[in-house]
Design an enzyme around this catalytic site. Structure first.
Site, mmCIF file in Angstrom:
data_model
loop_
_atom_site.group_PDB
_atom_site.id
_atom_site.type_symbol
_atom_site.label_atom_id
_atom_site.label_comp_id
_atom_site.label_asym_id
_atom_site.label_seq_id
_atom_site.Cartn_x
_atom_site.Cartn_y
_atom_site.Cartn_z
ATOM 1 C CB SER A 186 44.527 -50.752 46.246
ATOM 2 O OG SER A 186 43.203 -51.163 46.215
ATOM 3 C CG ASP A 438 41.117 -50.372 53.437
ATOM 4 O OD1 ASP A 438 40.058 -50.238 52.784
ATOM 5 O OD2 ASP A 438 42.169 -50.824 52.945
ATOM 6 C CG HIS A 463 42.327 -48.341 50.296
ATOM 7 N ND1 HIS A 463 42.392 -49.693 50.550
ATOM 8 C CD2 HIS A 463 42.410 -48.221 48.948
ATOM 9 C CE1 HIS A 463 42.497 -50.353 49.413
ATOM 10 N NE2 HIS A 463 42.522 -49.482 48.423
#
Length: 502
Positions: A186, A438, A463
């Protein structure tokens, strides 16, 4: 857990999914910072045995030379040397996200899984201003007090922190010849990719998982994020999609009727008597957004305890014939998959503003350099139609911090436009992983740029699913993703040792 508190997630970035409507950050009376004088190294063991905790005396400002720049703070990092082979064996470094580093270290099992194979030392570095790595004596009230103190919170300062700490650590461990590979998911994945581009003399390669480095300016559509969430739910069930899509207007209509709030209280069981249409809608939206992000193929406990394939489970609750035509019963059942999978909750707090993972600093970052447009909804969206508004973001940031966001800074500092043509000229040794379920994958690198700038795309991935601990229940496609990543990292390390020997 409050939606605004999650931040990026880990991008966490949901602070501005709705075009800039966020909770106001805490503003305190400004105090002038002073130098910190503390021991260089402290170390404690953690009960789970995954790592030891240490601290490094870090510079407050790497890019200026005025007196305040020389102030220092204690930066936390976690270390695991269980499998480290020798002082020339690899060092795997996780570039910390916008939160408590222990949270990320405990959810990045891939590094632990592969450490024995590579005989690697594991290091997880906490991002400045998060967790226990707060400048100004570690006092959050001072560190977060105003734009003068928060001005030291930026991605470039964080990258310089990592570079400084890694070099010092290698020197102290007599491991100057150990190759360093950086990992991140991320926002941490963005930092891992940028670290390889900015500090190629320190890291030989980076695994950037679910890193939306293209989610800036006009590179990625502001409708992309919610379009992917819409696709996730619609692919499970057309009825599921229609029920959620129609729920927002229904909630508003019921709330405006005589006795409507009593109906909402009875249907959704708030812990407190007070309830509003806006709070309920935000509570539901949080559940749908984060369930789409963490739609993992196995049970998880990253944000909340969730079953395998939680989007499917939400739609199963909505499609349950036992609920008949009761839309609120369907929505309650779906939201319970996210908020109450364990079955322990007897009521729900729609106004929970807790921040258990220490993510509050993300509001500042989103108000300065991390301007990621994600709030657009077209007519097909599962959420009400809306447009992304930079003006709304700027207005909030002016009110909260007296600053104006710089939407062009990240692409100026790190690039992003025409990335295929640019990176192939000078970039190397980065793996970009993205799972297409995601919502952040819309801003990710989805095509390989060169032989050493590799995009790995998993149609059913969520994710940073590749960074999770492996289990016997992992599907073959996920096992194959990890095998490929290991193979590529092995090539980087082999080439490094070959170059070193000659």
């Amino acid at each position: 857990m409050k939606r605004e508190a999650i931040g990026f997630i880990c991008l966490w970035f949901s602070l501005f999914l709705s075009g800039g409507a966020v909770s106001l950050a805490k503003i305190n009376t400004p105090r002038f910072p002073s130098p910190i004088v503390q021991p260089e190294q402290l170390s404690v063991s953690t009960p789970n045995g995954l790592y030891k905790t240490k601290y490094f005396t870090q510079s407050l400002d790497h890019f200026n030379f005025n007196p305040q720049s020389y102030h220092t703070f204690q930066q936390r990092y976690l270390i695991n040397d269980t499998n480290w082979g020798s002082h020339s064996s690899p060092i795997f470094v996780y570039t910390g996200n916008e939160g408590d580093i222990e949270w990320f270290a405990q959810n990045t099992g891939f590094m632990y899984d592969i450490a024995p194979h590579f005989k690697a030392l594991l290091v997880f570095i906490e991002h400045r201003f998060y967790g226990k790595s707060k400048p100004f004596h570690g006092d959050k009230d001072v560190a977060y007090s105003n734009s003068s103190t928060l001005g030291f919170l930026s991605s470039t300062q964080a990258l310089a922190d990592y570079a400084t700490l890694i070099l010092d650590l290698k020197k102290n461990l007599s491991a100057t010849e150990s190759p360093v590979v950086t990992f991140g998911g991320s926002y941490g994945g963005m930092l891992a990719a940028w670290f390889r581009l900015k500090y190629p003399h320190i890291t030989i390669g980076s695994l950037a998982s679910s890193a939306p480095i293209l989610n800036f300016e006009d590179i990625t559509s502001p409708y992309s994020f919610n379009n992917i969430i819409t696709r996730d739910f619609r692919s499970e069930s057309e009825n599921c999609y229609k029920v959620i899509k129609g729920s927002w207007q229904l909630i508003e209509d019921i709330a405006n009727k005589q006795g409507g709030l009593d109906t909402l209280r009875k249907s959704f069981r708030p812990c407190k008597n007070h309830i509003s249409a806006g709070a309920l809608a935000g509570w539901l939206e949080t559940a749908f957004v984060y369930t789409a992000m963490t739609d993992y193929p196995t049970p998880s406990n990253f944000l909340n305890p969730l079953p395998a394939h939680p989007v499917k489970q939400m739609c199963k609750a909505i499609d349950d014939p036992a609920t008949g035509n009761d839309t609120f019963a369907k929505l309650y059942g779906a939201a319970s998959v996210y908020y109450n999978y364990s079955g322990d909750a007897t009521c729900f707090d729609f106004y929970d503003d807790s921040d258990p993972h220490g993510l509050g600093g993300w509001t500042w970052q989103a108000c300065t350099e991390m301007v990621l447009p994600t709030g657009g909804n077209n007519e097909e969206s599962i959420f009400p139609a809306s447009e992304w508004s930079f003006e709304g973001r700027a207005s909030f940031c002016k009110m909260a911090f007296n600053v104006e966001p710089r939407p062009n800074w990240i692409t100026t500092e790190f690039g992003g436009h025409r990335i295929e043509n640019v990176l192939k000229r000078f970039g190397s040794n980065i793996i970009f992983f993205n799972g297409l379920r995601d919502p952040w994958s819309g801003g990710g690198v989805l095509k390989s740029i060169s032989k050493s700038l590799v995009a790995i795309v998993a149609e059913r991935g969520a994710h940073h699913v590749d960074l999770r601990f492996s289990t016997s229940e992992d599907p073959k496609w996920l096992q194959d993703v990890r095998k490929r990543e290991i193979h590529i990292i092995s090539q980087w390390i082999s080439q490094y040792y070959q170059d070193l020997s000659t």
